[in-house]
Design an enzyme around this catalytic site. Structure first.
Site, PDB file in Angstrom:
ATOM      1  N   LYS A  57       0.957  -1.127   0.092  1.00 39.54           N
ATOM      2  CA  LYS A  57       0.080   0.214   0.185  1.00 39.54           C
ATOM      3  C   LYS A  57       0.947   1.231   0.119  1.00 39.54           C
ATOM      4  CE  LYS A  57      -4.427   1.435   1.999  1.00 39.54           C
ATOM      5  NZ  LYS A  57      -5.404   1.167   3.284  1.00 39.54           N
ATOM      6  N   GLU A  74     -19.738  -5.561  10.276  1.00 42.26           N
ATOM      7  CA  GLU A  74     -20.559  -4.877  11.091  1.00 42.26           C
ATOM      8  C   GLU A  74     -21.709  -5.578  11.774  1.00 42.26           C
ATOM      9  OE1 GLU A  74     -18.683  -2.704   7.726  1.00 42.26           O
ATOM     10  OE2 GLU A  74     -19.747  -4.610   8.001  1.00 42.26           O
ATOM     11  N   ARG A 105     -25.485  -1.805   7.187  1.00 40.15           N
ATOM     12  CA  ARG A 105     -25.329  -3.429   7.094  1.00 40.15           C
ATOM     13  C   ARG A 105     -25.727  -4.218   8.206  1.00 40.15           C
ATOM     14  NH1 ARG A 105     -19.317  -3.924   4.105  1.00 40.15           N
ATOM     15  NH2 ARG A 105     -20.790  -5.619   2.935  1.00 40.15           N
TER      16      ARG A 105
END
Length: 633
Positions: free
Chosen positions: A280, A367, A395
């Site tokens: 990244k 979640e 969600r």
């Protein structure tokens, strides 16, 4: 290369490795420059430059379908599909979206903002392909963080069971927004180091192949031994057991390795998982050195130094204010536990994580699990604080309704990024939570007018033992009010009159209060006397105050930075109908549409949530009341 001249990825077919490496360098320089002006998800995109180029070289988009599970990693894809010239408008009002967008390009096959959805969608596309007897490839690209989402695991299970032809790219950079957590992350960690054991693997594989398979007891013993050895020598056994052919891990910045592996994957029947290791932020030192997620998504920055360009702020960041208020309470109350679904940085929970490691849980991108875990804690007399973005709380709707509210458990839900969030656009606008929470029995829902009231609402929530309670707070910073030294609870369901008046009433809360006060001043200059109410409890309503206002036949305007359907204004209309008040009521809020990306002020102007519109609506309400009154005479 002039990236603005790219109209299609087909040109990649003719490039050699040296030319591909030069192109990767050009794309990195382009991204670093453009994102320094607009902001954006620079770290994730710098990590997938070679991978995206290799995918477009190996496959034929849009005939072959790419599904970017981590939608904010699609910048390179957008460049290669002819949108480089639009990057000056990235995430700007009416400009290029920061996520895949079907109306933008035929190459954007799947729209994403929430993670862990690509594999399910890919299964649907592959099933449609097979029903229609077509021959294209379906290629979802999913991150290691997104793979922890339950939906992704459900899809892996189904794809493997059906033996569906599909090539799944697992882009493993060891981070989602923050560093990843969980057992699956540890599995991938072991796979990353598998190359160190390649010689031992080869020797064991040779041994396995020499074991004779004949009848009787010897055969069963040999098979058991082979099964046991398989777990030692087969990389990716987790995926192999799910029915996938595992390839990797490979260096996601090595064009030769990528090309060879992708070409092999195209020849395999059934589902294939290609495990790609990427870095990244690769190619930009400030982003490469980031270990906590600061460079995941940024505002503008100075390209030469990596210093962020900070706008003038007057108050603390809302996320920090709420998290720090919780942290203060945790020092006094050992029952308080903090939970986040992979957002310790975004929700500014680092202080809690540092001071109370045994009472802090980052559950990863999960979640639903986070919500029900909070419910489980509450059954044991703990006081869980679930810090979650409004858009991600969507969600976990069933878990809030079924596992938290139905048994009336004392869970404190901190709804971060409530209201419009701006640049991330329609997938992230936190405008639906009032409508999907307000109708749930037992729940309390509130939003503060400023940061001082915000800290008091944290105290209110943690002192409350009547069931679930949710606190909405916006993205960005407070307005810089003086803070009380001591936090105190606010009586549940009580509103506050900020400005008295007799001609009409504005009922609003949170971020729209300054706008309402501005409109009231303008109206006062016109001779219209308006009451402005801080309706800080969205549920329950302050029924005593509503009876006073409606009993005086005072016209009402409600304002909310949330959807009108099922929202706060709807609650006021319901109250009037239930108590048979024939009072004029108008509503300002988010219309029945998805709100795209852009500066929040521009978005509010676009949908007429403004002080000028407020003045116009109040004047109309007051004029209508006078006309009705004159006819009665």
């Amino acid at each position: 290369m002039d990236l603005n001249k790219i109209s299609s990825p087909s040109f990649l077919k003719n490039l050699n490795q040296k030319q591909l490496e030069a192109l990767a360098g050009d794309i990195r320089s382009f991204l670093i420059e453009k994102c320094s002006a607009t902001g954006g998800h620079i770290g994730p995109n710098l990590g997938v430059v070679e991978l995206t180029i290799a995918l477009h070289k190996a496959f034929n988009s849009p005939t072959d379908k790419f599904l970017w599970d981590v939608g904010h990693q699609a910048y390179v894809h957008k460049i290669l599909t002819g949108r480089a010239s639009q990057f000056d408008t990235l995430r700007q009002f009416k400009g290029l979206c920061g996520f895949p967008k079907r109306v933008e390009s035929e190459h954007d096959e799947w729209e994403t903002g929430h993670s862990s959805t690509s594999l399910s969608a890919a299964m649907g596309m592959a099933a449609a392909r097979d029903i229609k007897k077509e021959k294209n490839y379906v290629v979802p690209i999913i991150g290691d963080g997104a793979l922890t989402g339950g939906m992704a695991l459900e899809a892996l299970n189904h794809i493997g069971h059906e033996k569906t032809n599909m090539i799944v790219i697992l882009n493993d950079n060891e981070m989602s927004i923050a560093p990843n957590v969980g057992a699956l992350h540890s599995v991938l960690g072991r796979l990353r180091t598998a190359k160190e054991y390649s010689k031992a693997k080869e020797e064991l594989e040779l041994l396995m192949n020499k074991i004779p398979v004949v009848g009787g007891k010897l055969a069963s013993t040999a098979e058991r031994l082979k099964d046991s050895l398989k777990y030692l020598v087969v990389s990716g056994i987790f995926f192999e057991e799910l029915g996938f052919k595992y390839l990797g891990p490979i260096d996601g910045h090595d064009f030769e390795a990528l090309e060879k592996t992708l070409e092999y994957a195209k020849k395999v029947k059934g589902p294939v998982l290609v495990h790609v290791i990427t870095k990244k932020g690769k190619g930009y030192k400030p982003a490469e050195d980031d270990t906590v997620g600061t460079w995941h998504g940024t505002g503008p920055y100075k390209m030469e130094t990596g210093d962020f360009v900070k706008s003038a702020v007057t108050g603390p960041a809302w996320s920090s204010l709420i998290a720090e208020s919780v942290r203060k309470c945790m020092k006094e109350d050992e029952r308080i536990v903090a939970i986040t679904p992979a957002m310790p940085v975004g929700s500014k929970l680092e202080g809690i994580q540092k001071d109370f490691p045994n009472r802090f849980f980052d559950v990863g991108i999960a979640e639903q699990h986070a919500a029900t875990m909070a419910a489980g804690l509450a059954t044991q007399k703990m006081k869980p604080f679930l810090a979650i973005y409004s858009t991600f709380l969507q969600r976990a709707y069933d878990q809030v309704l079924h596992d938290i509210a139905r048994p009336n458990l004392n869970v404190f839900i901190g709804i971060d990024r409530a209201g419009l969030v701006g640049a991330d656009g329609e997938t992230h606008q936190g405008v639906f939570d009032i409508a999907f929470l307000r109708h749930i029995p037992n729940i309390v829902l509130m939003m503060p007018k400023d940061e001082n009231e915000g800290q008091h609402m944290v105290k209110t929530a943690l002192d409350y033992d009547g069931g679930p309670i949710a606190l909405r707070y916006p993205r960005g910073n407070g307005i810089g009010v003086e803070m009380d030294a001591e936090m105190k609870a606010i009586p549940i369901g009580t509103w506050e009159v900020l400005r008295d008046g007799q001609d009409a009433a504005i009922l609003t809360f949170g971020t729209t209060i300054p706008m309402a006060m501005e409109a009231a001043e303008q109206l006062a200059d016109q001779g219209v006397d308006v009451k402005v109410v801080n309706a800080r409890f969205i549920k329950p309503l302050d029924e005593k105050m509503l009876h006073e206002i409606m009993g005086a036949n005072m016209p009402i305007l409600t304002i909310e930075e949330a959807v009108l359907q099922g929202g706060f204004g709807s609650a006021i209309l319901e109250f009037a109908a239930d108590h048979q008040y024939n009072v004029s009521i108008d509503r300002i809020g988010i219309p029945d549409q998805f709100i795209e990306h852009g500066n929040v002020d521009q978005l509010l102007e676009e949908i007429n949530v403004t002080a000028d519109e407020t003045v116009k609506r109040i004047n109309k309400l007051v004029a209508n009341k006078k006309q009705v009154g004159s006819r009665k005479i």
